[in-house]
Design a protein around this motif. Structure first.
Motif, PDB file in Angstrom:
ATOM      1  N   UNK A  52       0.802  -1.226   0.000  1.00  0.00           N
ATOM      2  CA  UNK A  52       0.000   0.000   0.000  1.00  0.00           C
ATOM      3  C   UNK A  52       0.839   1.284   0.000  1.00  0.00           C
ATOM      4  N   UNK A  53       2.159   1.167   0.147  1.00  0.00           N
ATOM      5  CA  UNK A  53       3.023   2.349   0.181  1.00  0.00           C
ATOM      6  C   UNK A  53       4.134   2.201  -0.845  1.00  0.00           C
ATOM      7  N   UNK A  54       4.651   3.316  -1.348  1.00  0.00           N
ATOM      8  CA  UNK A  54       5.799   3.228  -2.269  1.00  0.00           C
ATOM      9  C   UNK A  54       7.103   3.089  -1.480  1.00  0.00           C
ATOM     10  N   UNK A  55       8.044   2.354  -2.051  1.00  0.00           N
ATOM     11  CA  UNK A  55       9.372   2.174  -1.465  1.00  0.00           C
ATOM     12  C   UNK A  55      10.405   2.289  -2.570  1.00  0.00           C
ATOM     13  N   UNK A  56      11.653   2.529  -2.220  1.00  0.00           N
ATOM     14  CA  UNK A  56      12.737   2.506  -3.192  1.00  0.00           C
ATOM     15  C   UNK A  56      13.454   1.174  -3.103  1.00  0.00           C
ATOM     16  N   UNK A  59      18.048  -2.526  -5.108  1.00  0.00           N
ATOM     17  CA  UNK A  59      18.704  -3.210  -6.219  1.00  0.00           C
ATOM     18  C   UNK A  59      18.823  -2.347  -7.453  1.00  0.00           C
ATOM     19  N   UNK A  60      17.738  -1.662  -7.821  1.00  0.00           N
ATOM     20  CA  UNK A  60      17.732  -0.869  -9.049  1.00  0.00           C
ATOM     21  C   UNK A  60      17.587   0.629  -8.796  1.00  0.00           C
ATOM     22  N   UNK A  61      17.203   1.015  -7.582  1.00  0.00           N
ATOM     23  CA  UNK A  61      17.028   2.427  -7.261  1.00  0.00           C
ATOM     24  C   UNK A  61      15.710   3.005  -7.733  1.00  0.00           C
ATOM     25  N   UNK A  62      14.843   2.167  -8.302  1.00  0.00           N
ATOM     26  CA  UNK A  62      13.542   2.628  -8.772  1.00  0.00           C
ATOM     27  C   UNK A  62      12.477   2.357  -7.723  1.00  0.00           C
ATOM     28  N   UNK A  63      11.329   2.995  -7.897  1.00  0.00           N
ATOM     29  CA  UNK A  63      10.240   2.855  -6.934  1.00  0.00           C
ATOM     30  C   UNK A  63       9.550   1.502  -7.050  1.00  0.00           C
ATOM     31  N   UNK A  64       9.265   0.911  -5.886  1.00  0.00           N
ATOM     32  CA  UNK A  64       8.347  -0.224  -5.797  1.00  0.00           C
ATOM     33  C   UNK A  64       6.992   0.419  -5.527  1.00  0.00           C
ATOM     34  N   UNK A  89      15.248  -3.327   7.459  1.00  0.00           N
ATOM     35  CA  UNK A  89      14.695  -4.089   6.335  1.00  0.00           C
ATOM     36  C   UNK A  89      14.496  -3.193   5.121  1.00  0.00           C
ATOM     37  N   UNK A  90      14.533  -3.817   3.947  1.00  0.00           N
ATOM     38  CA  UNK A  90      14.365  -3.097   2.688  1.00  0.00           C
ATOM     39  C   UNK A  90      13.368  -3.826   1.810  1.00  0.00           C
ATOM     40  N   UNK A  91      12.695  -3.061   0.961  1.00  0.00           N
ATOM     41  CA  UNK A  91      11.691  -3.600   0.043  1.00  0.00           C
ATOM     42  C   UNK A  91      12.316  -3.702  -1.347  1.00  0.00           C
ATOM     43  N   UNK A  92      12.355  -4.918  -1.902  1.00  0.00           N
ATOM     44  CA  UNK A  92      12.994  -5.205  -3.179  1.00  0.00           C
ATOM     45  C   UNK A  92      11.956  -5.633  -4.205  1.00  0.00           C
TER      46      UNK A  92
END
Length: 102
Positions: A52-56, A59-64, A89-92
Motif C-alpha cells: 500500500x506504500x511506495x518504497x525505493x 537493487x535498481x534504485x527505482x520505486x516499488x 529491512x528493505x523492500x525489493x
C-alpha cells in the motif's frame, strides 16, 4: 453521572503511546531464510493487496509502487540483534532480489 460513548477525538489519541514494533508478528507470515553472499537473509513476500506504500528498491534504485508484489528483506544473522535487523529491512522488486544477490 452517565458515561459517554463518544469518541474523545484527536486530543485523546495524541496522548496514547506509539505501539512498539512487534517482531514476532512481522516475522511470522510466509518468511523464509535465504543464504546469499555468505549471509543469511529473512525474505518475506508482500502481495499486491498488502503493498500500500511506495518504497525505493535498493537493487535498481527505482520505486516499488503501491499495488506491486515485492519482497521485504532483512538480515537473519546480524550482530546487533533482531530488532535492529528488522528496522533495517528493505523492500525489493522480486526480479532485483533474484538478479543482484545471486
Amino acid at each position: 453521572m452517565a458515561r459517554s460513548n463518544r469518541s474523545r477525538g484527536r486530543a485523546a489519541r495524541a496522548r496514547e503511546p506509539h505501539p512498539e514494533l512487534d517482531i514476532e508478528r512481522m516475522t511470522a507470515s510466509w518468511r523464509r531464510i535465504e543464504v546469499r553472499g555468505g549471509r543469511e537473509w529473512n525474505v518475506q513476500p508482500v502481495s499486491e493487496l498488502q503493498a500500500v506504500k511506495p518504497y525505493l528498491c535498493p537493487g535498481c534504485g527505482l520505486e516499488v509502487a503501491p499495488g506491486v508484489a515485492h519482497l521485504v528483506v532483512w538480515r537473519a544473522d546480524g550482530v546487533l540483534g533482531d530488532a535492529a535487523d528488522l528496522a533495517a529491512r528493505r523492500h525489493w522488486h522480486i526480479h532485483c532480489w533474484r538478479i543482484v544477490t545471486q
